[in-house]
Design a protein around this motif. Structure first.
Motif, mmCIF file in Angstrom:
data_model
loop_
_atom_site.group_PDB
_atom_site.id
_atom_site.type_symbol
_atom_site.label_atom_id
_atom_site.label_comp_id
_atom_site.label_asym_id
_atom_site.label_seq_id
_atom_site.Cartn_x
_atom_site.Cartn_y
_atom_site.Cartn_z
ATOM 1 N N LYS A 8 0.815 -1.211 0.000
ATOM 2 C CA LYS A 8 0.000 0.000 0.000
ATOM 3 C C LYS A 8 0.852 1.266 0.000
ATOM 4 C CE LYS A 8 -3.870 -2.216 2.362
ATOM 5 N NZ LYS A 8 -4.697 -2.270 3.586
ATOM 6 N N ALA A 10 2.996 4.302 -1.136
ATOM 7 C CA ALA A 10 2.908 5.054 -2.383
ATOM 8 C C ALA A 10 4.105 4.789 -3.280
ATOM 9 C CB ALA A 10 2.797 6.546 -2.078
ATOM 10 N N PRO A 114 8.906 -1.880 -8.362
ATOM 11 C CA PRO A 114 7.512 -2.185 -8.702
ATOM 12 C C PRO A 114 7.319 -2.735 -10.111
ATOM 13 C CG PRO A 114 7.650 -0.106 -7.524
ATOM 14 C CD PRO A 114 9.057 -0.511 -7.828
ATOM 15 N N THR A 118 5.600 -6.237 -11.330
ATOM 16 C CA THR A 118 4.535 -6.240 -12.333
ATOM 17 C C THR A 118 4.794 -7.294 -13.396
ATOM 18 O OG1 THR A 118 4.173 -3.866 -11.983
ATOM 19 C CG2 THR A 118 3.289 -4.820 -14.002
ATOM 20 N N ALA A 159 0.986 6.213 -11.262
ATOM 21 C CA ALA A 159 0.609 4.799 -11.212
ATOM 22 C C ALA A 159 0.861 4.214 -9.836
ATOM 23 C CB ALA A 159 1.375 4.019 -12.277
ATOM 24 N N LEU A 160 1.942 4.654 -9.202
ATOM 25 C CA LEU A 160 2.270 4.154 -7.872
ATOM 26 C C LEU A 160 1.277 4.637 -6.816
ATOM 27 C CD1 LEU A 160 6.164 4.529 -7.770
ATOM 28 C CD2 LEU A 160 4.807 2.512 -8.339
ATOM 29 N N GLN A 161 0.522 5.668 -7.122
ATOM 30 C CA GLN A 161 -0.455 6.204 -6.185
ATOM 31 C C GLN A 161 -1.789 5.468 -6.249
ATOM 32 O OE1 GLN A 161 0.283 8.527 -3.941
ATOM 33 N NE2 GLN A 161 2.366 8.792 -4.713
ATOM 34 N N GLN A 162 -1.926 4.580 -7.226
ATOM 35 C CA GLN A 162 -3.184 3.854 -7.382
ATOM 36 C C GLN A 162 -3.395 2.898 -6.197
ATOM 37 O OE1 GLN A 162 -5.550 4.018 -9.906
ATOM 38 N NE2 GLN A 162 -4.435 5.777 -10.745
ATOM 39 N N PRO A 164 -3.835 -0.616 -4.227
ATOM 40 C CA PRO A 164 -3.026 -1.819 -4.467
ATOM 41 C C PRO A 164 -3.536 -2.696 -5.599
ATOM 42 C CG PRO A 164 -3.306 -1.472 -2.131
ATOM 43 C CD PRO A 164 -4.170 -0.446 -2.813
ATOM 44 N N ARG A 166 -5.024 -1.862 -8.196
ATOM 45 C CA ARG A 166 -4.932 -1.200 -9.493
ATOM 46 C C ARG A 166 -3.509 -0.813 -9.851
ATOM 47 N NH1 ARG A 166 -7.467 -0.975 -13.734
ATOM 48 N NH2 ARG A 166 -6.733 1.158 -14.096
ATOM 49 N N ARG A 167 -2.628 -0.831 -8.876
ATOM 50 C CA ARG A 167 -1.293 -0.265 -9.064
ATOM 51 C C ARG A 167 -0.509 -0.978 -10.163
ATOM 52 N NH1 ARG A 167 0.778 0.262 -3.596
ATOM 53 N NH2 ARG A 167 -0.716 1.970 -3.631
ATOM 54 N N THR A 198 -3.258 -9.161 -5.102
ATOM 55 C CA THR A 198 -2.289 -8.648 -4.131
ATOM 56 C C THR A 198 -1.743 -9.754 -3.234
ATOM 57 O OG1 THR A 198 -4.111 -8.028 -2.655
ATOM 58 C CG2 THR A 198 -3.246 -6.328 -4.123
#
Length: 248
Positions: A8, A10, A114, A118, A159-162, A164, A166-167, A198
């Motif tokens: 979670k 950022a 990240p 992905t 994108a990192l602020q989405q 979890p 959706r990130r 997640t």
């Protein structure tokens, strides 16, 4: 920080292992040596290079599950040295060594950032048999994926602020990964479902973090041969170690 708290975060800083570099200067114990081992035939109608499964350690192994020579690679999808090894050694490992039944080859994710996570989630979205081919093709497209993902710093940070779930979907879209995976039989909807998992992301991260600490892995790629760290990471040296261990 717990795994879920890290997911979670950022910046996802907790997901980026503190690596000295993509390649580590640490030396290892040296590879094992042994007598030449005869090829081991796969069961009728099967091929060792198409035999794959997930291991208890969370890696994906291809080849004879009872192979006397077991090669393990800790690798990152956002590591240039891993991409180089993939392009110089992966085909030979499978065609010249795994196919003989004497060697199994396992890739374990060592998560650096990240985007790495992905790609790891996406590569595991299909059957186990597809992981190695997709991982190697992603390394083959390394420069394009990296340049596309990081071309817009503001979009990357957004994108990192989405949330979890959706990130990683947002990061994949930013890097052009839905198209990449669609070309390999994984639809956009299927990919989105995998990237929203997640629990799986937390599992990959935990395996990476725990094993890096336990084995003192500080860079990628790092190799183990029959449980012993190999103090080299170029394909010519790894091939030499395989031959010395009996794959000749």
């Amino acid at each position: 920080m717990t795994i879920r708290t890290a997911l979670k975060s950022a910046s996802l800083a907790a997901l980026a292992l503190t690596l000295a570099a993509c390649n580590s200067d640490d030396t290892g114990e040296g590879a094992p040596s042994g007598d030449a081992i005869d090829p081991i035939e796969a069961p009728a109608g099967q091929s060792w290079v198409e035999t794959a499964s997930e291991t208890p350690e969370g890696g994906i192994v291809v080849g004879n599950p009872d192979a006397p020579i077991k090669l393990v690679e800790y690798a990152s999808h956002t590591c240039g040295a891993c991409a180089q090894f993939s392009q110089t050694g992966a085909a030979s490992i499978e065609n010249d060594y795994v196919a003989s039944g004497r060697v199994s080859y396992e890739i374990r994710n060592l998560i650096r950032d990240p985007l790495d996570l992905t790609i790891a989630l996406g590569a595991r979205c299909g059957a186990a048999e597809s992981f190695h081919p997709i991982a190697n093709q992603a390394w083959g497209d390394f420069q394009n994926i990296m340049q596309t993902a990081y071309a817009n710093e503001a979009a990357y940070n957004a994108a990192l602020q989405q949330p979890p779930e959706r990130r990683f979907v947002a990061l994949a879209q930013l890097a052009g990964l839905p198209q990449f995976f669609a070309q390999r039989g994984i639809s956009a909807d299927q990919l989105a479902t995998c990237l929203a998992d997640t629990d799986k992301a937390a599992e990959i991260y935990k395996n990476s973090n725990d094993q890096a600490a336990e084995l003192n892995i500080t860079g990628t790629p790092t190799f183990f041969l029959n449980g012993r760290r190999v103090d080299e990471n170029s394909w010519p040296k790894i091939e030499e170690a395989l031959k010395n261990a009996g794959a000749r």
